[in-house]
Every structure is written in C-alpha cells, then in structure tokens.
Motif scaffolding. Structure first.
Motif, PDB file in Angstrom:
ATOM      1  N   THR A   1     -42.154 -51.136 -79.174  1.00 15.53           N
ATOM      2  CA  THR A   1     -43.023 -50.498 -78.176  1.00 15.53           C
ATOM      3  C   THR A   1     -43.896 -49.437 -78.827  1.00 15.53           C
ATOM      4  O   THR A   1     -45.101 -49.355 -78.559  1.00 15.53           O
ATOM      5  CB  THR A   1     -42.182 -49.855 -77.060  1.00 15.53           C
ATOM      6  N   LEU A   2     -43.293 -48.625 -79.672  1.00 19.82           N
ATOM      7  CA  LEU A   2     -44.040 -47.576 -80.361  1.00 19.82           C
ATOM      8  C   LEU A   2     -45.111 -48.179 -81.263  1.00 19.82           C
ATOM      9  O   LEU A   2     -46.234 -47.662 -81.338  1.00 19.82           O
ATOM     10  CB  LEU A   2     -43.083 -46.701 -81.179  1.00 19.82           C
TER      11      LEU A   2
ATOM     12  N   LEU B   1     -47.897 -58.309 -74.386  1.00 21.04           N
ATOM     13  CA  LEU B   1     -46.962 -58.620 -75.465  1.00 21.04           C
ATOM     14  C   LEU B   1     -45.642 -57.860 -75.276  1.00 21.04           C
ATOM     15  O   LEU B   1     -44.556 -58.419 -75.498  1.00 21.04           O
ATOM     16  CB  LEU B   1     -47.593 -58.263 -76.811  1.00 21.04           C
ATOM     17  N   ALA B   2     -45.736 -56.596 -74.877  1.00 22.30           N
ATOM     18  CA  ALA B   2     -44.525 -55.798 -74.644  1.00 22.30           C
ATOM     19  C   ALA B   2     -43.665 -56.412 -73.551  1.00 22.30           C
ATOM     20  O   ALA B   2     -42.429 -56.445 -73.656  1.00 22.30           O
ATOM     21  CB  ALA B   2     -44.917 -54.367 -74.271  1.00 22.30           C
ATOM     22  N   GLU B   3     -44.299 -56.909 -72.506  1.00 17.45           N
ATOM     23  CA  GLU B   3     -43.559 -57.533 -71.410  1.00 17.45           C
ATOM     24  C   GLU B   3     -42.991 -58.885 -71.834  1.00 17.45           C
ATOM     25  O   GLU B   3     -41.853 -59.228 -71.471  1.00 17.45           O
ATOM     26  CB  GLU B   3     -44.463 -57.697 -70.194  1.00 17.45           C
ATOM     27  N   CYS B   4     -43.756 -59.650 -72.578  1.00 20.92           N
ATOM     28  CA  CYS B   4     -43.281 -60.961 -73.030  1.00 20.92           C
ATOM     29  C   CYS B   4     -42.101 -60.843 -73.994  1.00 20.92           C
ATOM     30  O   CYS B   4     -41.162 -61.646 -73.955  1.00 20.92           O
ATOM     31  CB  CYS B   4     -44.420 -61.739 -73.695  1.00 20.92           C
TER      32      CYS B   4
ATOM     33  N   PHE C   1     -37.622 -40.682 -74.522  1.00 26.27           N
ATOM     34  CA  PHE C   1     -38.760 -41.573 -74.758  1.00 26.27           C
ATOM     35  C   PHE C   1     -40.115 -40.903 -74.539  1.00 26.27           C
ATOM     36  O   PHE C   1     -41.016 -41.077 -75.375  1.00 26.27           O
ATOM     37  CB  PHE C   1     -38.639 -42.830 -73.891  1.00 26.27           C
ATOM     38  N   PRO C   2     -40.323 -40.140 -73.458  1.00 29.03           N
ATOM     39  CA  PRO C   2     -41.626 -39.475 -73.315  1.00 29.03           C
ATOM     40  C   PRO C   2     -41.955 -38.544 -74.471  1.00 29.03           C
ATOM     41  O   PRO C   2     -43.116 -38.460 -74.889  1.00 29.03           O
ATOM     42  CB  PRO C   2     -41.482 -38.695 -72.000  1.00 29.03           C
ATOM     43  N   ILE C   3     -40.936 -37.864 -74.996  1.00 32.99           N
ATOM     44  CA  ILE C   3     -41.180 -36.965 -76.126  1.00 32.99           C
ATOM     45  C   ILE C   3     -41.590 -37.763 -77.360  1.00 32.99           C
ATOM     46  O   ILE C   3     -42.522 -37.392 -78.084  1.00 32.99           O
ATOM     47  CB  ILE C   3     -39.940 -36.101 -76.421  1.00 32.99           C
ATOM     48  N   TYR C   4     -40.928 -38.895 -77.586  1.00 38.06           N
ATOM     49  CA  TYR C   4     -41.310 -39.742 -78.713  1.00 38.06           C
ATOM     50  C   TYR C   4     -42.719 -40.289 -78.544  1.00 38.06           C
ATOM     51  O   TYR C   4     -43.487 -40.376 -79.513  1.00 38.06           O
ATOM     52  CB  TYR C   4     -40.314 -40.893 -78.879  1.00 38.06           C
ATOM     53  N   CYS C   5     -43.073 -40.665 -77.326  1.00 41.67           N
ATOM     54  CA  CYS C   5     -44.438 -41.155 -77.066  1.00 41.67           C
ATOM     55  C   CYS C   5     -45.461 -40.081 -77.379  1.00 41.67           C
ATOM     56  O   CYS C   5     -46.501 -40.349 -77.997  1.00 41.67           O
ATOM     57  CB  CYS C   5     -44.572 -41.583 -75.599  1.00 41.67           C
TER      58      CYS C   5
ATOM     59  N   ALA D   1     -44.493 -52.497 -70.866  1.00 40.67           N
ATOM     60  CA  ALA D   1     -45.898 -52.093 -70.717  1.00 40.67           C
ATOM     61  C   ALA D   1     -46.033 -50.627 -70.333  1.00 40.67           C
ATOM     62  O   ALA D   1     -46.976 -49.957 -70.761  1.00 40.67           O
ATOM     63  CB  ALA D   1     -46.583 -52.975 -69.671  1.00 40.67           C
ATOM     64  N   LYS D   2     -45.094 -50.123 -69.546  1.00 42.31           N
ATOM     65  CA  LYS D   2     -45.224 -48.718 -69.143  1.00 42.31           C
ATOM     66  C   LYS D   2     -45.020 -47.785 -70.339  1.00 42.31           C
ATOM     67  O   LYS D   2     -45.595 -46.690 -70.381  1.00 42.31           O
ATOM     68  CB  LYS D   2     -44.257 -48.379 -68.025  1.00 42.31           C
ATOM     69  N   GLY D   3     -44.257 -48.230 -71.343  1.00 46.78           N
ATOM     70  CA  GLY D   3     -44.122 -47.441 -72.559  1.00 46.78           C
ATOM     71  C   GLY D   3     -45.444 -47.340 -73.301  1.00 46.78           C
ATOM     72  O   GLY D   3     -45.825 -46.265 -73.765  1.00 46.78           O
ATOM     73  N   VAL D   4     -46.155 -48.454 -73.392  1.00 48.23           N
ATOM     74  CA  VAL D   4     -47.477 -48.454 -74.024  1.00 48.23           C
ATOM     75  C   VAL D   4     -48.439 -47.576 -73.225  1.00 48.23           C
ATOM     76  O   VAL D   4     -49.251 -46.845 -73.794  1.00 48.23           O
ATOM     77  CB  VAL D   4     -48.035 -49.897 -74.126  1.00 48.23           C
ATOM     78  N   LEU D   5     -48.324 -47.626 -71.900  1.00 53.32           N
ATOM     79  CA  LEU D   5     -49.170 -46.808 -71.032  1.00 53.32           C
ATOM     80  C   LEU D   5     -48.931 -45.322 -71.256  1.00 53.32           C
ATOM     81  O   LEU D   5     -49.885 -44.532 -71.315  1.00 53.32           O
ATOM     82  CB  LEU D   5     -48.915 -47.162 -69.568  1.00 53.32           C
ATOM     83  N   PHE D   6     -47.674 -44.907 -71.390  1.00 53.86           N
ATOM     84  CA  PHE D   6     -47.366 -43.498 -71.631  1.00 53.86           C
ATOM     85  C   PHE D   6     -47.978 -43.027 -72.954  1.00 53.86           C
ATOM     86  O   PHE D   6     -48.532 -41.927 -73.036  1.00 53.86           O
ATOM     87  CB  PHE D   6     -45.850 -43.273 -71.659  1.00 53.86           C
ATOM     88  N   ILE D   7     -47.862 -43.853 -73.980  1.00 51.77           N
ATOM     89  CA  ILE D   7     -48.433 -43.502 -75.281  1.00 51.77           C
ATOM     90  C   ILE D   7     -49.941 -43.333 -75.172  1.00 51.77           C
ATOM     91  O   ILE D   7     -50.516 -42.363 -75.687  1.00 51.77           O
ATOM     92  CB  ILE D   7     -48.089 -44.586 -76.328  1.00 51.77           C
TER      93      ILE D   7
END
Length: 229
Positions: free
Chosen positions: A105-106, A136-139, A52-56, A146-152
């Motif tokens: 998420t992406l 929205l990601a959490e809902c 996932f971090p690589i994709y972000c 949300a942490k996925g959006v934060l990493f991006i």
C-alpha cells in the motif's frame, strides 16, 4: 497572519519525525499483539489505529524530501516482498495470496506521489495514477486498500496546510470507517498536528526491519502458545 504565527510557534515546540515513528511503531505493535495474541481485547486494536495514518503522513513527507524517489520505491518493494511470508504466517497461519502487507500500500502511494511530482501542474497524470493504484490495491487486497492510497495522497496534496490536511484526513477516515473500529484512526491527527517539520535522529531502516521481524516473533509466540490466551 496571527494565525500563521501561532501555527509556526506550535510547530517549533512540537514533536519531530523520530517521535512520530516511535508512536506509530508502538501502536502498531500493540495492534498486532491484539490481532494475533489477544483478539478478545478490542482496546488494543483501537490503540493500533494510530499507526497507519502516521506512517502515511511520514511517507508523504519522505517522498517529498527524498533525493532519489526511485530508490525509495525499490526499498519499499524489497521489504514488501521480504515481509510477505511473515505477514501471511502471523495473520493467516500460512502462505496465502488473499491479502498483501502494508508495504505494498505504501509503495502504491509513493508511485502516485511520483506522478504528481513528475507532472507538476498536470493533475490528469496524477489522477490517473491514483485511480490505477487504488484499483490495484483493491485487487491485491493490500492492507487498507484504496483508502490507504487515498490517505497518502491527502497528506501529500495538502502538505502545506497544517490544519486542513489533518481535518480532511479525519473527515475522510470517519466517513470511510462506516462505524467500525477504524474510526479511531482519526485521533492520529492529534500527534500529527504537533509535527514540527524536523526529522530528528535517523532510524532509516529500523521500521523496515522491525515490521517482518516482529511479525515472525508474534507468529512463533502464537504457534507455540508461549503466552496464555
């Protein structure tokens, strides 16, 4: 100046986006095999934390360099919808609205990046977009939430700082992992540090297609008990 020259030299002899994508694809496959077929092997989930971090990171790079960010978003949305049923079957055994696949998420991450780019220098717009996307990601209970959006966003905002963006990502990941298996995602910073800024051979749609297809295959293997547990 010497430090910058060393970093530039490291990038010239590093790995390209094509190689990073394959590292992410292989680690994701191992992760999903562990989650669906071999849950007793936590080592497979640990290896999978690299994906996932690589994709972000690659998503942030792609959003910056794409000639048409709207088309990029439409493509992510299309495959998010296409992957929804395979994702549900593979991980939950049936169709459900309780959790959404990683494409959502992406997509939210790219939407946030678009606002930062559209209103360059006006951080309020981007900040509001980030908060809304995180909520929205959490809902929706998207993968990584949300942490996925934060990493991006981290990879986008710090894209010009080769070392800083990996250090910040690793620190945030360690803090947000809260001692769980996700802490191993920080090791993704190692291959990302070797990124040389070059795309490499094109594989534009391979990951998009690979994601739902491999989930269907893993679901069928699990459903028909083709492999021993």
């Amino acid at each position: 100046m010497e430090e910058m020259e060393e970093i530039e030299g490291m990038q010239r002899i590093g790995i390209n986006g094509f190689t990073l994508k394959w590292i992410a694809i292989v680690s994701m496959l191992i992760d999903h095999m562990g989650a669906i077929l071999f849950p007793q092997y936590i080592e497979m989930r640990i290896v999978g934390r690299l994906a996932f971090p690589i994709y972000c990171f690659l998503l942030a790079e792609g959003a910056v360099h794409t000639s048409n960010i709207r088309r990029y978003e439409i493509r992510l949305l299309a495959f998010a919808c296409l992957s929804d049923i395979p994702f549900d079957l593979a991980f939950f055994g049936g169709v459900t609205l309780e959790h959404q696949n990683v494409f959502f998420t992406l997509l939210l991450g790219v939407l946030v990046i678009e606002q930062f780019q559209k209103h360059e220098g006006k951080w309020l717009y981007g900040a509001v977009a980030f908060v809304l996307a995180s909520v929205l990601a959490e809902c929706l209970h998207t993968d990584y939430g949300a942490k996925g959006v934060l990493f991006i966003l981290c990879f986008f905002l710090l894209r010009r700082f080769v070392l800083a963006k990996q250090a910040v990502f690793a620190a945030m990941n360690y803090w947000l992992a809260n001692g769980g298996v996700q802490v191993y995602a920080g090791f993704a910073a190692l291959p990302l540090l070797l990124y040389n800024g070059r795309r490499g051979p094109k594989m534009k749609y391979f990951f998009y297609i690979f994601y739902p297809v491999h989930l269907v295959i893993l679901y069928l293997i699990h459903y028909f008990e083709i492999l021993p547990a």
